[in-house]
Design a protein around this motif. Structure first.
Motif, PDB file in Angstrom:
ATOM      1  N   TRP A  93     -28.231  20.025  -8.852  1.00 21.89           N
ATOM      2  CA  TRP A  93     -28.488  19.551  -7.491  1.00 21.89           C
ATOM      3  C   TRP A  93     -28.188  18.057  -7.347  1.00 21.89           C
ATOM      4  CZ3 TRP A  93     -32.897  16.299  -6.509  1.00 21.89           C
ATOM      5  CH2 TRP A  93     -33.060  15.959  -5.165  1.00 21.89           C
ATOM      6  N   LYS A  94     -28.517  17.262  -8.355  1.00 23.23           N
ATOM      7  CA  LYS A  94     -28.298  15.825  -8.270  1.00 23.23           C
ATOM      8  C   LYS A  94     -26.826  15.456  -8.145  1.00 23.23           C
ATOM      9  CE  LYS A  94     -32.459  14.015 -10.503  1.00 23.23           C
ATOM     10  NZ  LYS A  94     -32.787  13.122  -9.384  1.00 23.23           N
ATOM     11  N   ALA A  95     -25.951  16.332  -8.601  1.00 21.37           N
ATOM     12  CA  ALA A  95     -24.512  16.056  -8.529  1.00 21.37           C
ATOM     13  C   ALA A  95     -23.837  16.802  -7.383  1.00 21.37           C
ATOM     14  CB  ALA A  95     -23.852  16.435  -9.854  1.00 21.37           C
ATOM     15  N   GLU A  96     -24.613  17.301  -6.428  1.00 16.31           N
ATOM     16  CA  GLU A  96     -24.065  18.109  -5.336  1.00 16.31           C
ATOM     17  C   GLU A  96     -22.927  17.416  -4.609  1.00 16.31           C
ATOM     18  OE1 GLU A  96     -24.096  21.542  -2.657  1.00 16.31           O
ATOM     19  OE2 GLU A  96     -24.848  21.138  -4.680  1.00 16.31           O
ATOM     20  N   GLU A  97     -23.022  16.097  -4.420  1.00 17.51           N
ATOM     21  CA  GLU A  97     -21.987  15.364  -3.666  1.00 17.51           C
ATOM     22  C   GLU A  97     -20.661  15.300  -4.407  1.00 17.51           C
ATOM     23  OE1 GLU A  97     -23.654  11.569  -2.942  1.00 17.51           O
ATOM     24  OE2 GLU A  97     -25.270  12.298  -1.653  1.00 17.51           O
ATOM     25  N   ARG A  98     -20.685  15.521  -5.709  1.00 16.72           N
ATOM     26  CA  ARG A  98     -19.464  15.369  -6.508  1.00 16.72           C
ATOM     27  C   ARG A  98     -18.585  16.611  -6.493  1.00 16.72           C
ATOM     28  NH1 ARG A  98     -20.445  13.052 -12.343  1.00 16.72           N
ATOM     29  NH2 ARG A  98     -18.196  13.181 -12.182  1.00 16.72           N
ATOM     30  N   TYR A  99     -19.157  17.769  -6.184  1.00 18.72           N
ATOM     31  CA  TYR A  99     -18.414  19.003  -6.386  1.00 18.72           C
ATOM     32  C   TYR A  99     -17.239  19.158  -5.408  1.00 18.72           C
ATOM     33  CZ  TYR A  99     -22.601  20.008  -9.061  1.00 18.72           C
ATOM     34  OH  TYR A  99     -23.636  19.929  -9.951  1.00 18.72           O
ATOM     35  N   LEU A 155     -35.299  25.772 -18.909  1.00 17.07           N
ATOM     36  CA  LEU A 155     -33.857  25.604 -18.732  1.00 17.07           C
ATOM     37  C   LEU A 155     -33.448  25.714 -17.271  1.00 17.07           C
ATOM     38  CD1 LEU A 155     -32.475  27.667 -21.764  1.00 17.07           C
ATOM     39  CD2 LEU A 155     -32.213  25.207 -21.408  1.00 17.07           C
ATOM     40  N   THR A 156     -34.084  26.626 -16.536  1.00 16.20           N
ATOM     41  CA  THR A 156     -33.717  26.815 -15.131  1.00 16.20           C
ATOM     42  C   THR A 156     -34.112  25.605 -14.283  1.00 16.20           C
ATOM     43  OG1 THR A 156     -33.896  29.215 -15.320  1.00 16.20           O
ATOM     44  CG2 THR A 156     -34.022  28.288 -13.105  1.00 16.20           C
ATOM     45  N   VAL A 157     -35.300  25.085 -14.492  1.00 18.61           N
ATOM     46  CA  VAL A 157     -35.744  23.922 -13.717  1.00 18.61           C
ATOM     47  C   VAL A 157     -34.880  22.703 -14.045  1.00 18.61           C
ATOM     48  CG1 VAL A 157     -37.625  22.284 -13.372  1.00 18.61           C
ATOM     49  CG2 VAL A 157     -38.111  24.732 -13.423  1.00 18.61           C
ATOM     50  N   VAL A 158     -34.709  22.422 -15.332  1.00 20.00           N
ATOM     51  CA  VAL A 158     -33.901  21.272 -15.735  1.00 20.00           C
ATOM     52  C   VAL A 158     -32.455  21.441 -15.282  1.00 20.00           C
ATOM     53  CG1 VAL A 158     -32.968  20.022 -17.723  1.00 20.00           C
ATOM     54  CG2 VAL A 158     -35.386  20.674 -17.685  1.00 20.00           C
ATOM     55  N   GLY A 159     -31.894  22.628 -15.491  1.00 25.95           N
ATOM     56  CA  GLY A 159     -30.506  22.872 -15.101  1.00 25.95           C
ATOM     57  C   GLY A 159     -30.301  22.775 -13.606  1.00 25.95           C
ATOM     58  N   PHE A 160     -31.235  23.326 -12.828  1.00 25.29           N
ATOM     59  CA  PHE A 160     -31.112  23.271 -11.371  1.00 25.29           C
ATOM     60  C   PHE A 160     -31.160  21.825 -10.884  1.00 25.29           C
ATOM     61  CE2 PHE A 160     -32.941  23.165  -7.103  1.00 25.29           C
ATOM     62  CZ  PHE A 160     -32.064  23.996  -6.419  1.00 25.29           C
ATOM     63  N   LEU A 161     -32.073  21.021 -11.405  1.00 29.01           N
ATOM     64  CA  LEU A 161     -32.172  19.622 -10.984  1.00 29.01           C
ATOM     65  C   LEU A 161     -30.915  18.843 -11.360  1.00 29.01           C
ATOM     66  CD1 LEU A 161     -35.906  18.834 -11.836  1.00 29.01           C
ATOM     67  CD2 LEU A 161     -34.905  19.195  -9.569  1.00 29.01           C
ATOM     68  N   MET A 162     -30.396  19.078 -12.560  1.00 25.06           N
ATOM     69  CA  MET A 162     -29.140  18.435 -12.961  1.00 25.06           C
ATOM     70  C   MET A 162     -28.016  18.799 -12.003  1.00 25.06           C
ATOM     71  SD  MET A 162     -28.967  18.856 -17.118  1.00 25.06           S
ATOM     72  CE  MET A 162     -27.205  18.479 -17.069  1.00 25.06           C
ATOM     73  N   ASN A 200     -30.404  32.657 -18.956  1.00 20.18           N
ATOM     74  CA  ASN A 200     -28.964  32.556 -18.704  1.00 20.18           C
ATOM     75  C   ASN A 200     -28.670  31.703 -17.478  1.00 20.18           C
ATOM     76  OD1 ASN A 200     -28.689  34.283 -20.852  1.00 20.18           O
ATOM     77  ND2 ASN A 200     -28.057  36.047 -19.656  1.00 20.18           N
ATOM     78  N   LEU A 201     -29.502  31.842 -16.441  1.00 13.45           N
ATOM     79  CA  LEU A 201     -29.300  31.058 -15.222  1.00 13.45           C
ATOM     80  C   LEU A 201     -29.427  29.568 -15.512  1.00 13.45           C
ATOM     81  CD1 LEU A 201     -28.948  30.866 -12.136  1.00 13.45           C
ATOM     82  CD2 LEU A 201     -31.437  31.171 -11.918  1.00 13.45           C
ATOM     83  N   GLY A 202     -30.454  29.197 -16.278  1.00 14.44           N
ATOM     84  CA  GLY A 202     -30.616  27.793 -16.634  1.00 14.44           C
ATOM     85  C   GLY A 202     -29.439  27.263 -17.427  1.00 14.44           C
ATOM     86  N   VAL A 203     -28.980  28.051 -18.397  1.00 12.60           N
ATOM     87  CA  VAL A 203     -27.816  27.653 -19.197  1.00 12.60           C
ATOM     88  C   VAL A 203     -26.594  27.500 -18.299  1.00 12.60           C
ATOM     89  CG1 VAL A 203     -26.203  28.441 -20.978  1.00 12.60           C
ATOM     90  CG2 VAL A 203     -28.672  28.670 -21.336  1.00 12.60           C
ATOM     91  N   SER A 204     -26.427  28.415 -17.344  1.00 12.82           N
ATOM     92  CA  SER A 204     -25.261  28.361 -16.446  1.00 12.82           C
ATOM     93  C   SER A 204     -25.277  27.109 -15.582  1.00 12.82           C
ATOM     94  CB  SER A 204     -25.232  29.614 -15.557  1.00 12.82           C
ATOM     95  OG  SER A 204     -24.993  30.772 -16.318  1.00 12.82           O
ATOM     96  N   PHE A 205     -26.436  26.711 -15.077  1.00 10.63           N
ATOM     97  CA  PHE A 205     -26.530  25.480 -14.291  1.00 10.63           C
ATOM     98  C   PHE A 205     -26.085  24.276 -15.121  1.00 10.63           C
ATOM     99  CE2 PHE A 205     -29.766  27.447 -11.282  1.00 10.63           C
ATOM    100  CZ  PHE A 205     -28.974  27.289 -10.159  1.00 10.63           C
ATOM    101  N   ARG A 257     -25.813  15.080  -0.278  1.00  7.96           N
ATOM    102  CA  ARG A 257     -26.789  15.946  -0.937  1.00  7.96           C
ATOM    103  C   ARG A 257     -28.045  16.082  -0.078  1.00  7.96           C
ATOM    104  NH1 ARG A 257     -28.744  13.268  -5.981  1.00  7.96           N
ATOM    105  NH2 ARG A 257     -30.286  12.370  -4.585  1.00  7.96           N
ATOM    106  N   PRO A 258     -28.438  17.309   0.268  1.00 10.44           N
ATOM    107  CA  PRO A 258     -29.660  17.498   1.064  1.00 10.44           C
ATOM    108  C   PRO A 258     -30.898  17.337   0.193  1.00 10.44           C
ATOM    109  CG  PRO A 258     -28.732  19.620   0.502  1.00 10.44           C
ATOM    110  CD  PRO A 258     -27.776  18.586  -0.048  1.00 10.44           C
TER     111      PRO A 258
END
Length: 306
Positions: A297-303, A288-295, A200-205, A41-42
């Motif tokens: 991003w934190k799991a980037e290595e898992r995808y 929602l977008t800030v919280v969703g994006f951080l959630m 919608n973007l926040g919900v999608s994240f 994760r960068p």
């Protein structure tokens, strides 16, 4: 054969001096930021820069997918508008003509057209996000790119798809009795749609992140979208059927209820919604977008592992 001879004839192992010397330049490049380890994760700054560098491709890809989504069907992109309109007509027949819950609503066809078509914009974003990462596994395994690009691309596709949908809403409001005609308040739809897109973007994240850990959750979100439809005043006015004060407060403070009420205020009542509603939707979208994006991003290595 001597030990020295064996050492000379053996291939360089992972701890051999020559192998370490060959790797030293790569360590220097990594230290200087020229190379990055794959799958790690960068930093959030580097992550955002990577996404921004791909912005032109994301817009082009989203637009192309919207245009070709129904290309295999004879009516093609007509179904972008046709299917939601048929859904609205179905609900109007059931709830307006059969159950007759339209009594007391001055323009029930307009009420249901706005509710069904614009709720669908958010519902599609949520349900498609649940399986987004799994449906793109081949791309995730084959290429190195910020995985959040997939969520942003989906959000852009849905935003482009809502444009003809809005045009259909305007046309139907004008041609279906009791006929609503354009007024200055209709222009306020232009800033409201981006706020809905941000929400919608926040919900999608958030949904895409959950979908990685729980692949079968897509069925749950399909059910949730139906619950939200009946709990957001999409096809009937909540105040006529909900008498319990606590339930009423929860339902009327639902951001989707506020959002649809704002659209109806502008398009049917021809007035501008109060500032409090604008601030509420903006806060929901940004939060929602800030919280969703951080959630996410934190799991980037898992995808890349699923």
């Amino acid at each position: 054969m001597s030990t020295e001879t064996e050492r000379r004839g053996a291939p360089a192992g992972p701890w051999d001096d020559s192998a370490l010397a060959e790797r030293e330049p790569f360590r220097e490049l990594i230290a200087e930021g020229e190379l990055r380890a794959v799958g790690v994760r960068p930093s959030i700054g580097a992550y955002l820069r990577d996404i921004w560098a791909r912005r032109h491709f994301l817009v082009y890809d989203a637009r192309s997918r919207v245009l070709t989504k129904n290309s295999k069907h004879r009516l093609g992109s007509v179904w972008l508008v046709g299917k939601p309109v048929l859904d609205a007509a179905f609900f109007f027949v059931i709830f307006g003509l059969v159950l007759q819950i339209d009594r007391g609503i001055e323009n029930y066809p307009g009420f249901i057209i706005i509710g069904v078509l614009l709720f669908r914009y958010t519902a599609n974003s949520m349900t498609q996000s649940a399986s987004l990462m799994h449906s793109n596994r081949a791309m995730i395994h084959a290429f190195s790119f910020p995985r959040a690009s997939l969520v942003i691309s989906l959000a852009l596709r849905e935003l482009f798809a809502v444009v003809p949908l809005l045009a259909a809403v305007f046309v139907m409001l004008m041609i279906i009795p009791p006929h609503e005609f354009p007024s200055l308040s209709w222009l306020m739809v232009l800033p409201l749609v981006p706020l809905q897109a941000l929400m919608n973007l926040g919900v999608s994240f958030i949904v895409a992140r959950i979908g990685v850990s729980l692949p079968d959750i897509s069925f749950g979100f399909n059910f949730l979208s139906r619950v939200l439809m009946y709990g957001s005043g999409v096809i009937f006015p909540i105040e006529r059927f909900i008498s319990h004060p606590a339930i009423y407060e929860v339902m009327t403070n639902n951001p989707l209820f506020i959002l649809l009420n704002m659209y109806r205020t502008m398009l049917l009542d021809h007035t501008v919604p109060p500032l409090g509603d604008w601030l509420t939707i903006a806060a929901w979208g940004a939060g929602l977008t800030v919280v969703g994006f951080l959630m996410f991003w934190k799991a980037e290595e898992r995808y890349g592992r699923h």
